[in-house]
Write an enzyme that holds these catalytic residues in place. Structure first.
Site, PDB file in Angstrom:
ATOM      1  N   SER A 143      17.973  15.305 -21.291  1.00  0.00           N
ATOM      2  CA  SER A 143      18.872  15.369 -20.493  1.00  0.00           C
ATOM      3  C   SER A 143      18.691  16.048 -18.898  1.00  0.00           C
ATOM      4  O   SER A 143      18.019  16.952 -18.947  1.00  0.00           O
ATOM      5  CB  SER A 143      20.206  15.662 -20.965  1.00  0.00           C
ATOM      6  OG  SER A 143      21.141  15.677 -19.669  1.00  0.00           O
ATOM      7  N   ASP A 164       8.483  19.514 -10.355  1.00  0.00           N
ATOM      8  CA  ASP A 164       7.109  19.558 -10.662  1.00  0.00           C
ATOM      9  C   ASP A 164       6.165  18.999  -9.586  1.00  0.00           C
ATOM     10  O   ASP A 164       4.963  19.178  -9.691  1.00  0.00           O
ATOM     11  CB  ASP A 164       6.625  19.301 -12.049  1.00  0.00           C
ATOM     12  CG  ASP A 164       6.886  17.681 -12.353  1.00  0.00           C
ATOM     13  OD1 ASP A 164       7.205  16.972 -11.495  1.00  0.00           O
ATOM     14  OD2 ASP A 164       6.567  17.426 -13.559  1.00  0.00           O
ATOM     15  N   ARG A 193      21.452  15.357   2.444  1.00  0.00           N
ATOM     16  CA  ARG A 193      22.120  14.242   2.138  1.00  0.00           C
ATOM     17  C   ARG A 193      23.721  14.170   2.594  1.00  0.00           C
ATOM     18  O   ARG A 193      24.125  15.310   2.710  1.00  0.00           O
ATOM     19  CB  ARG A 193      21.942  13.836   0.828  1.00  0.00           C
ATOM     20  CG  ARG A 193      20.502  13.371   0.230  1.00  0.00           C
ATOM     21  CD  ARG A 193      19.784  12.208   0.883  1.00  0.00           C
ATOM     22  NE  ARG A 193      18.509  12.039   0.577  1.00  0.00           N
ATOM     23  CZ  ARG A 193      17.320  12.550   0.839  1.00  0.00           C
ATOM     24  NH1 ARG A 193      17.619  13.266   2.035  1.00  0.00           N
ATOM     25  NH2 ARG A 193      16.350  12.167   0.407  1.00  0.00           N
ATOM     26  N   ASP A 258      21.867  16.312  -9.427  1.00  0.00           N
ATOM     27  CA  ASP A 258      21.818  16.925  -8.105  1.00  0.00           C
ATOM     28  C   ASP A 258      22.930  16.997  -7.187  1.00  0.00           C
ATOM     29  O   ASP A 258      23.542  17.949  -6.697  1.00  0.00           O
ATOM     30  CB  ASP A 258      20.645  16.627  -7.214  1.00  0.00           C
ATOM     31  CG  ASP A 258      20.587  15.199  -7.256  1.00  0.00           C
ATOM     32  OD1 ASP A 258      21.265  14.601  -7.572  1.00  0.00           O
ATOM     33  OD2 ASP A 258      19.419  14.675  -6.406  1.00  0.00           O
TER      34      ASP A 258
END
Length: 330
Positions: A143, A164, A193, A258
Site C-alpha cells: 500500500s 527511489d 502543485r 501525497d
C-alpha cells in the site's frame, strides 16, 4: 617684543595641538593592539578547551546531533533495485543525514545480496563524523500508505521523504533542510502543485493543477512527498488520524497518498507549504504520473478528500525559497 608675542603663542598652540593629536593616535593604536591581543587569546583558549571561557563567555553549543540538527530519509521503493542502489550511494554522503529508512512493500523480503551491497555502500560512503544507519521497514501489505507509517525509533524530528528514482544534489537537500528548520510545522519541498475551483461544475468542486498551472500562475497549495521535508509527528498523525476511508481509497487506486499528506498537514496547521527552487534528476520514467488520465484521477482524489475532511484545508501561496548563493536572478 610685543610684536613677537602673538607668534610665540601661536607656535605654542600649534605644538600643543600636534602633541594632543599624537597622544590621541597613540591611545587609539594602543586600544587596537589591546583588542587584537584579546582576540588572539580568546581564539587560543577556545581551540584549547573546545569553547571559550574568557570573561565568562561561552560559545554556541553544537546542535548538530540534536533531533533538530539532523534528518532521516524515508525512501519509497518498488522492484527497482538498480535505482535504489544509486540513490542510497548518493544520499549516504550528504551532511547531517542520520538514517535511511527504506519502505519495503514487496511480497518477498529484500535479498541478502541486496542488503549486503547497501550496507557496504553505507559503511564505505558515510561521513567520518557520522555513521548513517540503514533500516528496511518491512510491510506485509502492499500500500502507498506505508510510506507514511509511523517509525517508532526515529531519532530525528525532520523526515526527508523521497522516491527511489530521484537524485538530488546534497547541497540542495541541505538548503531545503535549513528552510524546514525555520518552519518545522510545514511541508517543504521541490515539486509544487495547486488546487483550483472548478467553476464549470460549481458546488464546491475542485480541479487538480499540475506543474504547468503552477508555472503559469506562480501559485501552489501542495508540495509532493516524492521529495519533501516534514516533521515526524505527521507520520504518527497519518497513521492514527487519517480517515480509514481515505487510506482504503489510496490502497485501492494506488494513487494520491501525497495529496492526502498535504491535506493532513494543512488541516493541522492552516498554513501553506514552502516551495524550494531546485533542479531534480529523475532516473525512472515509469511512475503513475506518466499514465494517461493522471490529472483526472488526481482531481477525483482532491474532491474525495474534501468530502472526507468536510472542507478544503489547502492554503494557496506564491512564496518560493531560493538559495541566493546559486542564483543570479531572484
Amino acid at each position: 617684543m610685543r610684536g613677537s608675542l602673538p607668534i610665540s603663542r601661536r607656535s605654542v598652540f600649534k605644538w600643543r595641538q600636534v602633541a594632543i593629536g599624537t597622544l590621541g593616535s597613540a591611545k587609539i593604536m594602543f586600544l587596537i593592539l589591546g583588542c587584537l591581543a584579546l582576540t588572539i587569546l580568546a581564539v587560543a583558549n577556545r581551540n584549547r578547551t573546545g569553547s571559550s571561557s574568557l570573561m565568562g563567555w561561552t560559545g554556541d553549543v553544537d546542535r548538530s546531533y540534536s533531533p533538530r540538527g539532523r534528518y532521516s530519509i524515508v525512501m519509497n521503493t518498488w522492484k527497482r533495485y538498480d535505482l535504489l542502489k544509486k540513490s542510497i550511494s548518493h544520499y549516504v554522503s550528504c551532511p547531517k543525514l542520520d538514517s535511511i529508512h527504506i519502505v519495503w512493500s514487496e511480497p518477498d523480503p529484500p535479498s541478502d545480496s541486496l542488503k549486503r551491497y547497501l550496507n557496504h555502500v553505507v559503511r564505505l560512503n558515510s561521513r567520518k563524523d557520522q555513521q548513517v544507519e540503514l533500516v528496511f521497514d518491512i510491510n506485509k501489505e502492499d500500500s502507498l500508505n506505508n510510506r507514511f507509517k509511523e517509525i517508532k525509533d526515529l531519532r530525528t524530528d525532520a523526515v526527508f521523504s523521497i522516491d527511489d528514482d530521484i537524485i538530488f544534489p546534497c547541497s540542495s537537500v541541505e538548503f531545503a533542510f535549513t528552510v524546514w528548520q525555520s518552519a518545522p510545522d510545514t511541508m517543504v519541498g521541490y515539486v509544487p502543485r495547486m488546487h483550483w475551483v472548478d467553476r464549470k461544475k460549481g458546488n464546491g468542486k475542485y480541479k487538480y493543477g499540475g506543474w504547468w498551472s503552477v508555472w503559469w500562475t506562480g501559485s501552489y497549495s501542495m508540495v509532493l512527498s516524492k521529495i519533501a521535508f516534514f516533521h515526524k509527528k505527521y507520520l504518527k498523525l497519518y497513521t492514527d488520524e487519517m480517515p480509514a476511508s481515505i487510506k482504503e481509497y489510496i490502497t485501492k487506486n494506488r494513487n494520491c497518498e501525497d495529496i492526502a499528506m498535504s491535506f493532513l498537514v494543512a488541516n493541522a496547521t492552516s498554513t501553506p507549504p514552502i516551495w524550494v527552487k531546485g533542479k531534480i534528476f529523475e532516473m525512472g520514467s515509469t511512475g503513475i504520473s506518466s499514465i494517461g488520465g493522471h490529472s483526472e484521477r488526481r482531481t477525483e482524489c482532491v474532491n474525495k478528500f474534501v468530502g472526507e475532511f468536510k472542507r478544503m484545508p489547502l492554503v494557496p501561496t506564491n512564496m518560493k525559497a531560493i538559495d541566493g548563493r546559486d542564483s543570479w536572478f531572484w
